[in-house]
Design a protein around this motif. Structure first.
Motif, PDB file in Angstrom:
ATOM      1  N   VAL A  46       0.741  -1.316  -0.157  1.00  0.00           N
ATOM      2  CA  VAL A  46       0.047  -0.095   0.130  1.00  0.00           C
ATOM      3  C   VAL A  46       0.892   1.285   0.191  1.00  0.00           C
ATOM      4  O   VAL A  46       0.799   2.182  -0.585  1.00  0.00           O
ATOM      5  CB  VAL A  46      -1.077  -0.005   1.378  1.00  0.00           C
ATOM      6  CG1 VAL A  46      -1.808   1.364   1.391  1.00  0.00           C
ATOM      7  CG2 VAL A  46      -2.093  -1.076   1.007  1.00  0.00           C
ATOM      8  N   TYR A  47       2.001   1.382   0.826  1.00  0.00           N
ATOM      9  CA  TYR A  47       2.815   2.438   0.883  1.00  0.00           C
ATOM     10  C   TYR A  47       3.290   2.648  -0.411  1.00  0.00           C
ATOM     11  O   TYR A  47       3.837   3.666  -0.918  1.00  0.00           O
ATOM     12  CB  TYR A  47       3.791   2.252   2.042  1.00  0.00           C
ATOM     13  CG  TYR A  47       4.757   3.235   2.325  1.00  0.00           C
ATOM     14  CD1 TYR A  47       4.546   4.362   2.847  1.00  0.00           C
ATOM     15  CD2 TYR A  47       5.897   3.352   1.758  1.00  0.00           C
ATOM     16  CE1 TYR A  47       5.102   5.761   2.988  1.00  0.00           C
ATOM     17  CE2 TYR A  47       6.787   4.186   1.886  1.00  0.00           C
ATOM     18  CZ  TYR A  47       6.513   5.424   2.528  1.00  0.00           C
ATOM     19  OH  TYR A  47       7.255   6.719   2.759  1.00  0.00           O
ATOM     20  N   GLY A  48       3.646   1.472  -1.117  1.00  0.00           N
ATOM     21  CA  GLY A  48       4.700   1.596  -2.206  1.00  0.00           C
ATOM     22  C   GLY A  48       3.826   2.087  -3.331  1.00  0.00           C
ATOM     23  O   GLY A  48       4.219   3.006  -4.231  1.00  0.00           O
ATOM     24  N   VAL A  49       2.651   1.798  -3.429  1.00  0.00           N
ATOM     25  CA  VAL A  49       1.550   2.298  -4.473  1.00  0.00           C
ATOM     26  C   VAL A  49       1.266   3.643  -4.403  1.00  0.00           C
ATOM     27  O   VAL A  49       1.424   4.516  -5.282  1.00  0.00           O
ATOM     28  CB  VAL A  49       0.320   1.438  -4.584  1.00  0.00           C
ATOM     29  CG1 VAL A  49      -0.750   2.006  -5.325  1.00  0.00           C
ATOM     30  CG2 VAL A  49       0.912  -0.214  -5.032  1.00  0.00           C
ATOM     31  N   TRP A  50       1.057   4.116  -3.175  1.00  0.00           N
ATOM     32  CA  TRP A  50       0.644   5.557  -2.867  1.00  0.00           C
ATOM     33  C   TRP A  50       1.683   6.465  -2.866  1.00  0.00           C
ATOM     34  O   TRP A  50       1.543   7.485  -3.320  1.00  0.00           O
ATOM     35  CB  TRP A  50      -0.258   5.628  -1.523  1.00  0.00           C
ATOM     36  CG  TRP A  50      -1.727   5.112  -1.683  1.00  0.00           C
ATOM     37  CD1 TRP A  50      -2.420   4.604  -2.533  1.00  0.00           C
ATOM     38  CD2 TRP A  50      -2.524   5.092  -0.563  1.00  0.00           C
ATOM     39  NE1 TRP A  50      -3.431   4.286  -2.335  1.00  0.00           N
ATOM     40  CE2 TRP A  50      -3.796   4.589  -1.062  1.00  0.00           C
ATOM     41  CE3 TRP A  50      -2.378   5.163   0.855  1.00  0.00           C
ATOM     42  CZ2 TRP A  50      -5.013   4.169  -0.312  1.00  0.00           C
ATOM     43  CZ3 TRP A  50      -3.335   4.864   1.497  1.00  0.00           C
ATOM     44  CH2 TRP A  50      -4.793   4.523   0.926  1.00  0.00           C
ATOM     45  N   SER A  51       2.796   5.995  -2.261  1.00  0.00           N
ATOM     46  CA  SER A  51       3.767   7.241  -2.239  1.00  0.00           C
ATOM     47  C   SER A  51       4.758   7.125  -3.258  1.00  0.00           C
ATOM     48  O   SER A  51       5.463   8.228  -3.545  1.00  0.00           O
ATOM     49  CB  SER A  51       4.542   6.848  -0.707  1.00  0.00           C
ATOM     50  OG  SER A  51       5.502   5.692  -1.095  1.00  0.00           O
ATOM     51  N   LYS A  52       5.011   5.909  -3.846  1.00  0.00           N
ATOM     52  CA  LYS A  52       6.033   5.904  -4.995  1.00  0.00           C
ATOM     53  C   LYS A  52       7.254   6.468  -4.621  1.00  0.00           C
ATOM     54  O   LYS A  52       8.221   6.967  -5.371  1.00  0.00           O
ATOM     55  CB  LYS A  52       5.664   6.666  -6.317  1.00  0.00           C
ATOM     56  CG  LYS A  52       4.408   6.026  -6.812  1.00  0.00           C
ATOM     57  CD  LYS A  52       4.003   6.900  -8.206  1.00  0.00           C
ATOM     58  CE  LYS A  52       2.796   6.440  -8.705  1.00  0.00           C
ATOM     59  NZ  LYS A  52       1.817   5.753  -7.961  1.00  0.00           N
ATOM     60  N   GLU A  53       7.588   6.065  -3.250  1.00  0.00           N
ATOM     61  CA  GLU A  53       8.767   6.473  -2.593  1.00  0.00           C
ATOM     62  C   GLU A  53       9.987   5.105  -2.397  1.00  0.00           C
ATOM     63  O   GLU A  53       9.199   4.444  -1.785  1.00  0.00           O
ATOM     64  CB  GLU A  53       8.788   7.289  -1.516  1.00  0.00           C
ATOM     65  CG  GLU A  53       9.688   8.089  -0.898  1.00  0.00           C
ATOM     66  CD  GLU A  53      10.412   7.160   0.507  1.00  0.00           C
ATOM     67  OE1 GLU A  53      11.573   7.001   0.624  1.00  0.00           O
ATOM     68  OE2 GLU A  53       9.563   6.321   1.177  1.00  0.00           O
ATOM     69  N   PRO A  54      10.944   4.999  -3.026  1.00  0.00           N
ATOM     70  CA  PRO A  54      11.768   3.887  -3.167  1.00  0.00           C
ATOM     71  C   PRO A  54      12.202   3.399  -1.763  1.00  0.00           C
ATOM     72  O   PRO A  54      12.385   2.292  -1.191  1.00  0.00           O
ATOM     73  CB  PRO A  54      12.626   3.910  -4.273  1.00  0.00           C
ATOM     74  CG  PRO A  54      12.825   5.430  -4.165  1.00  0.00           C
ATOM     75  CD  PRO A  54      11.571   5.820  -3.931  1.00  0.00           C
ATOM     76  N   ALA A  55      12.831   4.491  -0.879  1.00  0.00           N
ATOM     77  CA  ALA A  55      13.448   4.269   0.310  1.00  0.00           C
ATOM     78  C   ALA A  55      12.686   3.844   1.609  1.00  0.00           C
ATOM     79  O   ALA A  55      12.887   2.638   1.922  1.00  0.00           O
ATOM     80  CB  ALA A  55      14.187   5.439   0.999  1.00  0.00           C
TER      81      ALA A  55
END
Length: 132
Positions: A21-30
């Motif tokens: 969920v975090y990866g899809v919404w934020s698109k922040e790799p770290a």
């Protein structure tokens, strides 16, 4: 240990869902990478605890009708006093300061770390605590 293994595996499932969920919404790799690494660590700990629980006798924590007194007894041997962790912490702090201020500081921290590590490993092989 069965309970702890299940807890870590459920935690791993939760962290995996949150990582997606975090990866899809934020698109922040770290942050996404950190969450996936936390998922992997939780799976490793949960698997180890579940794997170990199958090979040892069931403890009081695995019995739903157990009392607190059922788990009483000797837990293990813990060193009553030791100065070696202080030496290791001092050497480690100097080593990390060496990364910040200059690599030359590692020349001073490495011997402190090695002395602390040597002392910790051989703490009960000589001196007043030799036969404990």
């Amino acid at each position: 240990m069965k309970i702890q293994g299940k807890m870590f595996l459920w935690l791993a499932a939760f962290i995996l869902i949150m990582a997606i969920v975090y990866g899809v919404w934020s698109k922040e790799p770290a942050g996404t990478t950190a969450l996936f690494l936390a998922f992997g660590l939780s799976v490793m700990i949960g698997y180890y605890l579940a794997f170990t629980a199958r090979r040892i006798d069931a403890g009081a924590q695995d019995n739903k009708d157990a009392d607190v007194a059922d788990d009483a007894g000797e837990v293990g041997f813990f060193s009553p006093h030791s100065w070696q962790p202080l030496a290791l912490a001092t050497g480690g702090a100097l080593a990390f300061l060496g990364i910040i201020f200059g690599w030359w500081l590692l020349y001073f921290s490495a011997p402190i770390i090695l002395i602390g590590l040597y002392g910790w490993v051989f703490e009960y092989y000589r001196g007043e605590n030799q036969n404990q």
